[in-house]
Design an enzyme around this catalytic site. Structure first.
Site, short mmCIF file in Angstrom:
data_model
loop_
_atom_site.label_atom_id
_atom_site.label_comp_id
_atom_site.label_asym_id
_atom_site.label_seq_id
_atom_site.Cartn_x
_atom_site.Cartn_y
_atom_site.Cartn_z
N ILE A 127 0.84 -1.20 0.00
CA ILE A 127 0.00 0.00 0.00
C ILE A 127 0.87 1.25 0.00
CG2 ILE A 127 -1.93 -1.13 1.19
CD1 ILE A 127 -1.15 0.66 3.66
N ASP A 128 2.15 1.10 0.42
CA ASP A 128 3.03 2.27 0.52
C ASP A 128 3.45 2.83 -0.84
OD1 ASP A 128 2.88 1.71 3.19
OD2 ASP A 128 5.02 1.37 3.50
N ARG A 172 6.44 3.82 5.36
CA ARG A 172 7.68 3.58 6.11
C ARG A 172 8.86 4.35 5.54
NH1 ARG A 172 9.91 -0.10 9.50
NH2 ARG A 172 7.91 -1.11 9.84
N GLU A 223 4.02 7.59 8.98
CA GLU A 223 4.60 6.95 10.18
C GLU A 223 6.13 6.94 10.16
OE1 GLU A 223 3.45 2.83 10.21
OE2 GLU A 223 4.26 2.50 8.22
N GLN A 276 -6.13 1.23 7.00
CA GLN A 276 -5.71 1.59 5.63
C GLN A 276 -5.47 0.37 4.74
OE1 GLN A 276 -2.59 5.02 6.05
NE2 GLN A 276 -2.80 4.02 8.02
N ARG A 277 -5.29 -0.79 5.36
CA ARG A 277 -5.01 -2.00 4.57
C ARG A 277 -6.20 -2.92 4.49
NH1 ARG A 277 0.56 -3.71 7.06
NH2 ARG A 277 -0.59 -5.57 7.66
#
Ligand code: F6P
Length: 344
Positions: A127-128, A172, A223, A276-277
């Site tokens: 997802i990032d 991340r 995050e 979010q996932r």
């Protein structure tokens, strides 16, 4: 006619089931057969697998998560050599090609296996949206939509209470989710891993907004965002996964306290976390995941091992896993500049 192994590794992601369904459906047409390993690399190491058929992959297109389960199991953790075990399982099950669907860690294992002679074709997942070799990963648009919806909701409550709302989102190494959702939701500040922030500058910006008559602000923070060295002490996380990644989360709480203390503005944090996932993928992600599944099957059947499927502009491409994994795909600075225009 080949026997194909599939697995999903790392964090789950909306669209994983759509990839599985697409690979199986397109492969069955060519009379290939499928085995799905459960819980990522753990399933191959422990020979925990299920047959994937037309029936078992029916109806899963809109389902979030992964019917195979996932884990962050690392076959090479603590100096172990997982290749021999993996090779044995694949031989016992007559698997000709393995298709791992995963992010940097899962595909990092795939690359090592390829170098050691195991036939693999990778499918990128996160997802990032920070994997190289593809312009977009599936799951990203779903996450952006979830965060945008949350920001819309936070706007009305922020406005009612004259508050600063800090929204912590995933990301991340890269601030793709923060920046896309921040633009879509009209954020007043966006903090991303690519640009260490100075808390004094953030606070000065919020004060200026309030001086200009804005009674509330929305601050989106990824995050993985970090303060510029020496500007703010943040508590270090301690838990690490099998690939050595620290468990993130907490920057939003630190910001909530600092912003309120330094400005006197009432501040609240919302950590969106795994919401979010979760849940069903948006249509864009279903289509991209379907195209990836079909393309991975093509590459596997064509013997183009050591590759990863990806999206370049509007075309599906095959890239070398080695090239895709060389470095993460960081935020486009021009996109951030566009977002900044609206920080007001
Ligand atoms: O890699 C995707 C991701 O969602 C990151 O943004 C986040 O840091 C991590 O997974 C969270 O992982 P876990 O599910 O193990 O908490």
């Amino acid at each position: 006619m080949a026997r194909i192994g599939l697995l999903t590794g790392g964090g789950d992601c909306p669209g994983l089931n759509a990839v599985i369904r697409a690979a199986v459906r397109s492969g069955l047409a060519g009379e290939h057969t499928f085995v799905g390993f459960r819980y990522g690399w753990a399933g191959v190491l422990e020979d925990d697998a299920v047959e994937l058929t037309l029936q078992s992959t029916g109806g899963i297109l809109p389902r979030g998560g992964t019917i195979l389960g996932t884990s962050r199991t690392n076959p090479y953790a603590d100096g172990k050599d997982g290749t021999a075990v993996i090779r044995r399982t694949l031989e016992q099950r007559d698997v000709d090609v393995l298709i791992p669907i995963g992010g940097e860690d899962t595909l990092g294992v795939a690359l090592r296996l390829h170098r050691e002679g195991v036939p693999v074709v990778g499918v990128p997942k996160t997802i990032d949206n920070d994997l190289g070799g593809t312009d977009v990963t599936f799951g990203f648009q779903t996450a952006v939509q979830i965060v945008t919806d949350a920001i819309d909701r936070l706007h009305t409550t922020a406005e009612s209470h004259n508050r600063v709302m800090v929204v912590e989102v995933m990301g991340r190494h890269a601030g793709w989710i923060a920046t896309h959702a921040g633009i879509a939701g009209g954020a007043d500040a966006i903090l991303v891993p690519e640009r260490p922030f100075d808390i004094e500058q953030v606070v000065a910006h919020l004060r200026r907004r309030h001086e200009r008559g804005r009674s509330f602000s929305i601050v989106v923070v990824a995050e993985g965002a970090t303060p510029r060295e020496g500007t703010l002490q943040i508590r270090e996380g301690t838990a690490k996964d099998a690939f050595g990644h620290e468990r993130l989360g907490g920057i939003g709480v630190a910001l909530e306290g600092e912003i309120e203390r330094r400005t006197g503005f009432e501040t609240r944090v919302t950590i969106l976390g795994h919401v979010q996932r979760g849940g069903t993928p948006v249509a864009y992600d279903r289509v991209l995941a379907t195209r990836f599944g079909v393309a991975a099957m093509d590459a596997a059947a064509g013997g183009r091992f050591g590759t990863m499927v990806g999206l370049k502009a509007t075309e599906i491409v095959e890239v070398e896993l080695e090239d895709a994994l060389r470095e993460p795909k960081l935020l486009d600075p021009a996109l951030y500049t566009t977002a900044e225009l609206f920080f007001g």
